[in-house]
Scaffold this active site. Structure first.
Site, PDB file in Angstrom:
ATOM      1  CD  GLU A  41      18.130 -37.874 -18.855  1.00  0.00           C
ATOM      2  OE1 GLU A  41      17.048 -37.404 -18.456  1.00  0.00           O
ATOM      3  OE2 GLU A  41      18.849 -37.298 -19.694  1.00  0.00           O
ATOM      4  CE  LYS A  97      12.925 -22.488 -11.846  1.00  0.00           C
ATOM      5  NZ  LYS A  97      14.041 -22.956 -10.999  1.00  0.00           N
ATOM      6  CD  GLU A 155      18.154 -30.310 -24.560  1.00  0.00           C
ATOM      7  OE1 GLU A 155      17.939 -31.509 -24.227  1.00  0.00           O
ATOM      8  OE2 GLU A 155      19.063 -29.630 -24.112  1.00  0.00           O
ATOM      9  CB  CYS A 178      19.955 -33.871 -21.762  1.00  0.00           C
ATOM     10  SG  CYS A 178      20.691 -32.477 -22.613  1.00  0.00           S
TER      11      CYS A 178
END
Lengths: 476, 287
Positions: free
Chosen positions: A387, A182, A256, A290
């Site tokens: 983040e 996806k 991840e 990331c």
């Protein structure tokens, strides 16, 4: 400052259809329940295409197709033949790389300079590298004739759409698994182009299935009982949910997730090189990375000099049309992400940190955020802990190397870190102590198919790339 | 039958990326398995060996410096080029060794697949043969393979294409340059294979192909002082092979002794391991 004439890459090379179906069992099919959503060019807000939204029934069909292909075709196929399919795919991607780069820039908003020179070469290389493993798995260190896991359900993010697809699909296929993938809701177009490439390569039906949709579709993929292995790249919050939903099912899982990487500049660093690396570390791909170096830890004695040079360098960054070959900073991928970046930076100011941005006119339409640094940041500030996933750098200082390590590791994340020093032993000393899955020394944001990537702690588990990355897709 | 006269090919050497005749001006007749004349092949001399070694030495550093990824892509390109000329090679292999079309086809297909197999090795070899060493002290310590340098090879007799490819591919995959002597009585597929190499982005001089007599050339291939390793696979005469080994010992060349392996079986890592050196790097870790 130089004046730059516009240098737009032609978009005539891409042919975006008005609407796209799902890619199931080698065919593009309409969704069973007929839902659809739009994919938007974040630089212009124009609608690019209508994308089918996969429901549970569609995911069922995709998983069934993947299961059949695994049992009847792909699983039993000799590795040497799987290798040839993957080599074909690698070659076709390389042949169509300009088209895919333009398409990626249009759908994602990232600069063509990056899609052309970073994303696409890495994508092709990833398939090429893993093609070579398909017939060498008995040399990979997991015992003789390691077996595949089965059907892999894979959910990928929007920041490197095609590259994340490659990181998921290439090792899965090389090891003999089939996949249901996806892509992210805001960036499905290159995954759908990849579906065409699978057909062009005559990949057997059902080996790769692509179901588009939002969170519900992703949840249907990862929670599907017919899936043997789940792989997810995205936020830590969603990763946690997935780990909970997979718990107790016996499915294999690799994650991840997010990061809040420290980029440590020691006083003896080559300052210009370090500044270049810091800029690359946080402003590459608008900071939608990331492993972005979103915390600059600079030794106090050189902090002023580093900041001066950093600001001077930031003043030369060019923000604008992602398809312009001179653009350094493209569009923020979505309105939602822009809102999140704005919220967190407002919090940063409110908590007492000081923002600075160069003179940087923003286009009138589309989603944009000027490159920003915060000084006077404390470790307790949210902009030092959370983040942001945008072009926003928090600057902190340190006095001793031990303090640098302590601050760098003071985060629930552990994906990456950077070290800038001219002394090799100090670099290795720091690398040894940094709690991060990847440590870049005197460089940053380097990726290679042969180099394992992944995080510690709440940045997830499992590695992608390299010999070690195969483990996630082998029953070992 | 057409009344058009066919244009025949002159088979020459492949040396430094070019196709010269033997400097000696000599040739020898090559016959098919049925005994009919196929062509005259160049009969390479000691001087040709020396020229080929010089070409290999010149090309090797650049080839080794190319990224492993690029070397893999070029090997894959070689496979693509060979596949594209499959019909030609089936005919040449069949002319050379006789037998059925099916057998010749199997040899050509296996040769393509072998090249594809080795194409995946350049960027994996150090991950399989090298690694970090946990020394008892604050040191970074790492071992990685690197190419041995220039290799000379006597290709096996009897499998004119698959044998050649099987000995040559691992050597260049590992970053070496080679001078290879084609199967003595069946050199034509090897010389045609050089045309494949020449059109595959492989830098000239990385592979040099000679045709000639094993008894005449193997001693020179083994004794040349600017050669790092010698592969005696195709030296069927045990006495000659021993003589070559002794010659190779003078500058301590690495020696691959003659064997008659089953070329159709999946290769292991032996040949790759044989043409690399291991280098260990130490570096202190500490403030």
């Amino acid at each position: 400052m130089f004046e730059y004439a516009p240098a737009p890459e032609s978009r005539a090379i891409v042919d975006i259809k008005p609407s796209y179906g799902l890619f199931v069992n080698g065919e593009f099919v309409d969704p069973k329940e007929g839902g659809a959503f739009k994919s938007v060019n974040p630089a212009t807000e124009e609608t690019l295409a209508e994308i089918a939204e996969a429901s549970q029934a569609d995911v069922d069909a995709a998983v069934a197709a993947a299961r059949t292909a695994y049992q009847k075709v792909w699983g039993p196929m000799p590795g040497s033949e799987r290798a040839k399919y993957l080599y074909r795919i690698a070659r076709i991607i390389a042949e169509r790389s300009r088209e895919l780069a333009v398409l990626e820039s249009i759908d994602n908003g990232k600069p063509i300079k990056e899609t052309r020179d970073v994303d696409l070469p890495l994508v092709s290389a990833h398939f090429f590298y893993h093609a070579g493993w398909a017939d060498k798995l008995d040399h990979a260190g997991f015992g003789p004739q390691p077996r595949p896991v089965g059907v892999a359900g894979q959910v990928i993010p929007w920041n490197f759409p095609l590259l994340m697809l490659a990181w998921k699909v290439a090792p899965a296929l090389a090891c003999g698994n089939t996949v249901v993938l996806k892509p992210a809701e805001t960036t499905p177009l290159t995954a759908l182009a990849f579906a065409e490439i699978c057909r062009e390569a005559d990949l057997p039906p059902g080996v790769v299935n692509i179901v588009t949709g939002a969170g519900d579709t992703g949840a249907a993929v990862v929670s599907h009982p017919g899936v043997d292995k789940v792989a997810f790249t995205g936020s830590t919050a969603v990763g946690r949910l997935i780990a909970k939903s997979v718990a107790g099912t016996g499915k294999r899982l690799t994650l991840e997730l997010g990061g809040k990487a420290a980029n440590i500049v020691f006083a003896d660093a080559a300052i210009d090189q370090a500044v270049e690396g810091v800029v690359n570390g946080i402003f590459f791909n608008q900071g939608h990375v990331c492993c972005a170096g979103s915390r600059l830890l600079v030794q106090e004695s050189v902090a002023e000099e580093v900041l001066d040079r950093l600001k001077r360098r930031m003043s030369t960054l060019r923000l604008g049309d992602p398809l312009d070959k001179n653009t350094d900073i493209g569009a923020i991928n979505s309105a939602e992400q822009l809102t999140r970046i704005r919220e967190l930076t407002e919090v940063g100011s409110a908590e007492g940190a000081e923002p600075w941005s160069p003179q940087c006119p923003l286009p009138d339409t589309g989603y944009w955020f000027a490159p920003t640094i915060f000084t006077g940041v404390q470790q307790a500030h949210r902009i030092a802990r959370e983040e942001i996933f945008g072009p926003v750098l928090s600057v902190l200082t340190f006095r001793t190397p031990e303090e640098a390590i302590e601050k760098a590791n003071n985060t629930p994340y552990g994906l990456s870190a950077g070290v800038w020093t001219e002394k090799g032993s100090r670099m290795l000393w720091a690398a040894d102590r940094l709690k991060a899955g990847v440590v870049w020394a005197n460089t940053f944001n380097k990726f290679d198919a042969t180099s394992p990537f992944g995080g510690l702690k709440e940045s997830g588990y499992g590695r992608e790339g390299g010999r070690q990355g195969l483990e996630a897709y082998l029953d070992v | 039958m057409s009344d058009r006269l066919t244009v025949r090919k002159t088979y020459k050497l492949y040396l430094g990326g070019k196709f010269p005749r033997s400097e000696s001006g000599r040739t020898y007749p090559v016959k098919s398995a049925e005994g009919s004349g196929l062509a005259n092949a160049a009969l390479a001399s000691r001087k040709d060996v020396r020229d080929a070694v010089a070409a290999a030495r010149k090309a090797q550093p650049g080839w080794a410096a190319a990224t492993a990824y690029l070397r893999g892509q070029i090997l894959y390109r070689v496979a693509e080029m060979l596949e594209g000329r499959r019909a030609q090679f089936v005919a040449e292999v069949r002319d050379a060794r006789g037998g059925t079309v099916k057998a010749a086809t199997a040899e050509v297909d296996a040769a393509v697949d072998r090249l594809v197999w080795y194409a995946g090795w350049p960027d994996k070899l150090s991950q399989v043969l090298g690694g970090a060493n946990p020394v008892a002290g604050p040191y970074f310590n790492h071992t990685a393979p690197e190419p041995v340098g220039v290799v000379t090879q006597v290709a096996p007799q009897g499998e004119p294409l698959l044998g050649l490819v099987s000995v040559l591919a691992p050597v260049i995959a590992a970053g070496n340059a080679t001078v290879v002597l084609a199967a003595q009585e069946q050199p034509l597929p090897a010389i045609s294979f050089a045309e494949v190499l020449a059109t595959s982005d492989l830098p000239g001089g990385v592979v040099n192909v000679l045709s000639g007599r094993v008894a005449e050339l193997a001693p020179w291939l083994s004794s040349h002082s600017d050669v790092n390793a010698v592969d005696l696979t195709g030296v069927d005469d045990a006495e000659l092979a021993a003589e070559c080994e002794r010659a190779a010992a003078e500058n301590l060349k690495r020696v691959w002794r003659p064997v008659r392996p089953d070329w159709t079986a999946a290769p292991g890592l032996d040949r790759l391991r044989a043409c690399v050196e291991l280098k260990t790097v130490w570096h202190p870790a500490g403030l």
